[in-house]
Design an enzyme around this catalytic site. Structure first.
Site, short mmCIF file in Angstrom:
data_model
loop_
_atom_site.label_atom_id
_atom_site.label_comp_id
_atom_site.label_asym_id
_atom_site.label_seq_id
_atom_site.Cartn_x
_atom_site.Cartn_y
_atom_site.Cartn_z
N VAL A 135 5.23 11.04 17.38
CA VAL A 135 4.31 12.83 18.38
C VAL A 135 3.80 12.61 19.08
O VAL A 135 3.08 11.80 19.63
CB VAL A 135 4.20 13.48 16.90
CG1 VAL A 135 3.65 14.73 18.24
CG2 VAL A 135 4.94 13.85 16.10
N CYS A 171 -13.70 -13.42 32.83
CA CYS A 171 -14.11 -14.66 33.06
C CYS A 171 -14.20 -15.47 32.48
O CYS A 171 -13.96 -16.58 32.14
CB CYS A 171 -15.09 -14.91 34.40
SG CYS A 171 -16.87 -13.77 33.75
N ARG A 228 0.87 -1.14 0.14
CA ARG A 228 -0.34 -0.36 0.21
C ARG A 228 1.04 1.36 0.50
O ARG A 228 0.15 2.10 -0.64
CB ARG A 228 -0.93 0.14 0.95
CG ARG A 228 -2.28 -1.42 1.59
CD ARG A 228 -2.63 -1.24 2.88
NE ARG A 228 -1.92 -0.80 4.02
CZ ARG A 228 -0.34 -2.07 4.32
NH1 ARG A 228 -0.78 -2.96 3.99
NH2 ARG A 228 0.46 -1.76 5.44
N LYS A 252 10.82 4.96 7.57
CA LYS A 252 9.60 5.11 6.48
C LYS A 252 10.07 6.46 6.45
O LYS A 252 9.75 7.33 5.12
CB LYS A 252 8.39 4.91 7.23
CG LYS A 252 7.97 3.54 7.26
CD LYS A 252 6.27 3.54 8.17
CE LYS A 252 5.99 2.83 8.09
NZ LYS A 252 4.60 2.03 8.62
N ASP A 256 -2.73 5.50 13.04
CA ASP A 256 -3.14 4.34 12.92
C ASP A 256 -4.26 3.97 13.56
O ASP A 256 -4.61 2.73 13.96
CB ASP A 256 -2.37 3.42 12.22
CG ASP A 256 -1.62 3.18 13.33
OD1 ASP A 256 -1.55 4.17 13.70
OD2 ASP A 256 -0.84 1.64 12.57
#
Length: 1069
Positions: free
Chosen positions: A560, A640, A523, A536, A584
């Site tokens: 940040v 539980c 992507r 990146k 994200d």
């Protein structure tokens, strides 16, 4: 025979020591057998992975590349794409966007077609054309082809530049499954669509256009196009409270859960008790309420007893498409902006008039030419059309708006993937104004000179928004937080828009602490395989400068957050015009939003999840902020449920993930922290003997005494864990709650959603049992720094069948929590019995005496869960543990892919949605830079799967009234400047004098500085603010929360705006 020294066995509770001694009589044989088999199982880590095969040669899906997209499309759709070829014509901005998206998606082959030569204006719309291509007069397709091809090694990309016109023989298109045309005249689109529609099976056809500020997409997938999954939503198990014996029978969901169904859908019943005939059958529903629905006649069935759940049945649907020729007159158009339902047809009519203009004049209208504009207006007279729209389209038709091309390209690409796979509902059949209120609202009032070409890369943009707006973009100083998928798309858009040019004192600053991983390449199109494990932000900065070398980019590697406020301080924000989030997670967004509001800066937020996306524009004093609205908190699984009563596969996966975290991350970390604090085992022993409280000592000593020293010990530990997790736990539960246990109201304890467990006997021949022991042993070896054998011993072959009969249940059964409101206890703070204390002291004494307390043995190596590295064994453990627990509770087991998504909290993602969301938010950036009014801004939500696009006005800022003449919004901030001797009393008086109202409470963070009813607080009035707050040496101000008395007695105090208190009189300068 080897001798096994197992010191950790001595630390086990005495109640099972005798049983364990019987077990250990064959433990060595078992361990060696397992060890031999495990050695055969393990692949040497040093050996390189085999090279990937092309998708055309193998249907194996490269999960390391496609994992996020697999969660969106599914394997069947991915495999269909890998067998499909696409013909794509037109390599301007829109065409290259589509090429990027579909090559990243992983089709088999793409042919890029274009006949034009590179021009300077292409630099402003095509991110794969460079200045060198223009100077060397390359054809656009020649320049673009190699750069598109390197996006995905699994996709075969070739190029073509033959003329494609009305005289072209179209038979060559028969070898493609989908044809998509951009920059094509309407007459050619109609001819190609007619040819594609007539083929058997039909060739799917998509036509796309962007002309300035207008766009359209048309789809024709044939008369009978079958879709296997119209929505793509995952079917969830909904538990049943009751089913009536009636005509119609009514189903009620358990615990007030909403069913999310629609009338006409079908559901499948499972595990229903009493009304057993329903199990395995599908029934069509009629919705009665959010919590109930009718399923037809149940009066002839047995009465419902208890339990059961239902799942939505995915029903294939067939769609019928008409040719473009038929659709031109009575178009089916998607309506994105419901406040302007007439807009789609208006733009459709205007674009048809533009097609007529091109046919008549063999060109597009000239920029700024009034005569051409009036000709276009006359061409629209046969349809009721806004004349301003026709004039605007005439002026901008030769222009290009890169964010619009990105948004349209994302949507068109998703339609292409639907055409190839039959996954998701297709567009029927047109979509138009994705830009909503486009950035042209004020441009009609500008002079014609604003739009005249200047021979540079921004001529296309200038034709749409004017020279003045271009200069505003060039001067913009932007801070982008995050540089993942949306970040890469945003950088591309900023480069094409000319945002942050050095010569105009503009800048794009961005920060992202992450390194590039292979899964990002699907992507994040600015990255390539040779960038893996590089930062990146700096890598993306270099790639962006290739698109537009005129930009000034400052790339940071920081997170940040509050810890970096010394870097991203008020001075930093004061130099900015705009903040963009490409994040994200919600918490990071909330933090950046709070800093933007505090510093009065506009913020553009966006996000995606699968095919869904949202954008939000936040403008000082005009709109609400991101923090003004809060989504409901994510529903937590009760403790539980996780510990004892899982009902669905998500519960077992989370349990396995928690076990990994506890055993291989948390406990080793606590162990290290303890011995860093208490470096001497002898001193710890003395303090324990004196009964001094040492938090975590019992757990740490237990870890020390059980510490293995060789690989065979790790195997035995893993084997013991198998019995503890999957046998003893089940037996203990059934001992505490036999199958016939009933509650006080007489109902069965073990009824849905509670499932009774079934103990699992270890079977060495069961691959899942073996996988658990292998993976657990490996992880134990890693945290204890024990080398494990990776050599393959093919000469040894041993089959071992083990039968362990030593399950000693406590006579006083351990308390099993059944209250869903009880939280998980902190193991380090649990009370320890006197017997356990004595055992711990004895274990530590023995370890010291045996000289087992060495620096090496006082260190462990905690693991950080990494879902994407299959070689580390983390997912092996989680998948095996979850599957075994699911077997134990008769829950349908999830495959590894689903387990990885849930355990790793992976957000499904696809490049089409990322491109669309970044394009839409970049359109809003243009409006913010131009100082547009509130009514121009759009928030957007879309789901490309359905497809639906909804544009709405931004949320207007709300005012809070304190008094009749005093109000404030989130953007307001009151300021008080003090000095070294400024007291709390002075502060309260200053607020009253400056703003006309006296505070009744003053709070700094979580510290209450002044609450009159609190004892001693009135004495604080004489203390200085400096003494009360104790600021850091370099701190210039603090933001205080103040409250005011209500106008009416009995009402609660009213909160006011933040009050920024400066410690010096000139602090706010």
């Amino acid at each position: 025979m080897h001798s096994l020294h197992l010191p950790f066995i001595n630390s086990l509770p005495r109640s099972v020591s005798l049983c364990l001694s019987l077990f250990l009589s064959f433990s060595l044989f078992l361990s060696l057998s397992l060890s031999v088999k495990i050695q055969c199982f393990l692949r040497p880590v040093s050996s390189p992975p085999p090279p990937p095969k092309m998708a055309a040669d193998s249907m194996e899906i490269d999960d390391s590349l496609y994992s996020r997209q697999r969660y969106v499309l599914g394997d069947s759709a991915m495999q269909q794409m890998a067998q499909s070829s696409v013909f794509l014509s037109g390599m301007a901005g829109l065409g290259v966007e589509i090429a990027k998206n579909i090559v990243l998606a992983g089709v088999k082959a793409v042919t890029l077609h274009d006949t034009k030569q590179c021009e300077t204006k292409d630099l402003g719309c095509n991110f794969f054309i460079r200045q060198d291509d223009v100077l060397n007069h390359r054809k656009r397709v020649e320049a673009v082809h190699p750069r598109v091809a390197e996006l995905n090694p699994y996709v075969h990309v070739d190029s073509s530049s033959f003329p494609l016109d009305l005289s072209t023989d179209l038979n060559f298109l028969r070898r493609y499954q989908c044809v998509i045309l951009t920059e094509a005249r309407l007459s050619l689109q109609k001819k190609v669509d007619e040819f594609c529609h007539s083929q058997q099976p039909p060739i799917r056809f998509i036509g796309c256009d962007t002309y300035g500020i207008c766009a359209r997409v048309f789809c024709d997938f044939g008369e009978h196009f079958e879709v296997s999954d119209p929505t793509g939503e995952e079917a969830k198990e909904i538990f049943i409270q009751n089913i009536t014996l009636d005509d119609p029978g009514v189903v009620t969901c358990m615990d007030g859960r909403t069913h999310g169904l629609q009338t006409g859908q079908s559901i499948l019943f499972r595990e229903v008790n009493g009304m057993d005939q329903l199990n395995g059958t599908a029934r069509q529903v009629t919705v009665l309420s959010p919590y109930s629905f009718a399923i037809g006649d149940t009066s002839g069935l047995q009465p419902y007893a208890h339990g059961g759940f239902f799942l939505l049945v995915k029903t294939p649907r067939t769609y019928s498409f008409e040719t473009m020729e038929h659709q031109l007159c009575e178009p089916k158009v998607l309506t994105p902006d419901f406040s302007k339902p007439e807009a789609p047809l208006q733009i459709h009519a205007a674009m048809l008039a533009l097609d007529d203009f091109q046919e008549e004049h063999n060109r597009l209208p000239n920029i700024g030419c009034c005569q051409d504009a009036e000709v276009l207006v006359r061409l629209t007279e046969r349809a009721p059309l806004w004349p301003e729209l026709a004039r605007c389209l005439s002026r901008t038709a030769q222009g290009s708006l890169p964010p619009l091309a990105a948004a349209v390209g994302g949507m068109a690409s998703q339609e292409l993937l639907k055409a190839l796979t039959g996954k998701f509902a297709p567009l029927q059949q047109w979509v138009g104004p994705l830009a909503g209120r486009s950035p042209d609202a004020v441009s009609l009032s500008l002079s014609a000179e604003e739009f005249i070409p200047r021979g540079d890369r921004y001529d296309g943009l200038r034709a749409c928004i004017g020279e003045s707006m271009c200069l505003e973009l060039h001067k913009l100083r932007v801070f982008m937080v995050g540089c993942g998928a949306i970040g890469c798309e945003m950088l591309k858009n900023l480069a094409l828009l000319g945002v942050g040019l050095a010569q105009n004192s503009g800048q794009v600053c961005m920060s992202d602490p992450d390194l590039i991983e292979k899964s990002n390449l699907n992507r994040q199109f600015l990255f390539r395989p040779h960038h893996i494990q590089k930062p990146k932000s700096s890598t993306a900065a270099d790639a962006t400068l290739e698109i537009n070398p005129e930009m000034e980019i400052d790339a940071h590697l920081n997170k940040v957050c509050p810890a970096t406020e010394s870097i991203y301080n008020d001075l930093f924000y004061s130099r900015l015009h705009l903040v963009v989030t490409a994040l994200d997670n919600v918490e990071a967004r909330r933090y950046v939003d709070s800093r933007s509001v505090s510093n009065q800066k506009a913020l553009l937020d966006s996000g995606t999840m699968g095919t869904k996306g949202h954008t939000e524009v936040i403008v000082p004093n005009l709109t609400e902020s991101y923090n003004s609205h809060r989504d409901p908190p994510e529903e937590e699984i009760p403790f539980c449920t996780l510990k004892s009563f899982p009902a669905i596969i998500e519960h077992t996966i989370q349990w396995a993930r928690d076990k990994f975290e506890s055993a291989f991350a948390h406990k080793p970390s606590i162990y290290n922290m303890f011995w860093e604090t208490h470096s001497s085992a002898e001193s710890v022993l003395q303090r324990m003997q004196r009964r001094e409280s040492l938090e975590g000592a019992f757990q740490v000593v237990k870890l020390l005494s059980r510490r293995p020293s060789q690989w065979e010990h790790c195997i035995t530990m893993a084997r013991l864990k198998f019995d503890k997790y999957f046998k003893r736990k089940a037996l203990q539960l059934l001992h505490s709650f036999p199958l016939d246990t009933r509650l006080k109201d007489g109902s069965l304890f073990w009824q849905s959603p509670k499932r009774p467990p079934s103990p699992i006997e270890f079977d060495l021949t069961d691959a899942l049992h073996f996988s658990f022991v292998v993976s657990a042993a490996r992880l134990y070896a890693q945290i204890y720094n024990i080398p494990y054998s990776e050599k393959v011993h093919t000469h040894t072959h041993t089959h071992t069948h083990t039968h362990t009969h030593f399950v000693c249940l406590n006579s006083h059964s351990e308390r099993i929590e059944t209250d869903e409101n009880v939280k998980k206890p902190d193991q380090m703070k649990l009370s320890v019995s006197s017997e356990e204390e004595r055992e711990a002291i004895a274990q530590l004494e023995e370890a010291i005496a045996a000289d087992h307390v060495t620096p090496e043995r006082l260190r462990m190596s905690p693991l950080i869960f990494e879902k994407d590295d299959d070689a580390n064994g983390h997912m092996d453990f989680v998948a095996a543990a979850s599957s075994l627990r699911a077997r134990m509770y008769a829950i349908e087991v999830a495959d590894r892919l689903k387990t990885k998504r849930i355990a790793g909290k992976i957000i499904p993602a696809i490049a089409t949605a990322t491109a669309a969301v970044a394009g839409l938010v970049s359109l809003e950036l243009v409006k913010v830079a131009g100082g547009y009014g509130f009514e121009s801004f759009n928030n957007c939500f879309f789901n490309l799967a359905i497809p639906v696009v909804v544009l709405t006005e931004a949320a207007p800022v709300r005012k809070t009234q304190i008094r009749e003449d005093i109000s404030f919004s989130i953007w307001d901030r009151w300021v008080v400047c003090g000095h070294q001797d400024f007291t709390l009393s002075n502060f309260i008086n200053a607020v009253r004098e400056q703003y006309g109202i006296e505070p009744t409470m003053v709070v700094h963070g979580v510290k209450m500085l002044y609450v009159p009813v609190m004892p001693g607080h009135n004495k604080r009035l004489k203390l200085t603010m400096q003494k009360l707050i104790k600021p850091a040496v370099d701190r210039r101000y603090v933001d205080l929360t103040v409250s005011f008395a209500p106008e009416s007695d009995g009402d609660e105090d009213l909160p006011g705006p933040p009050v920024r208190y400066y410690f010096t009189r000139d602090g706010d300068k």
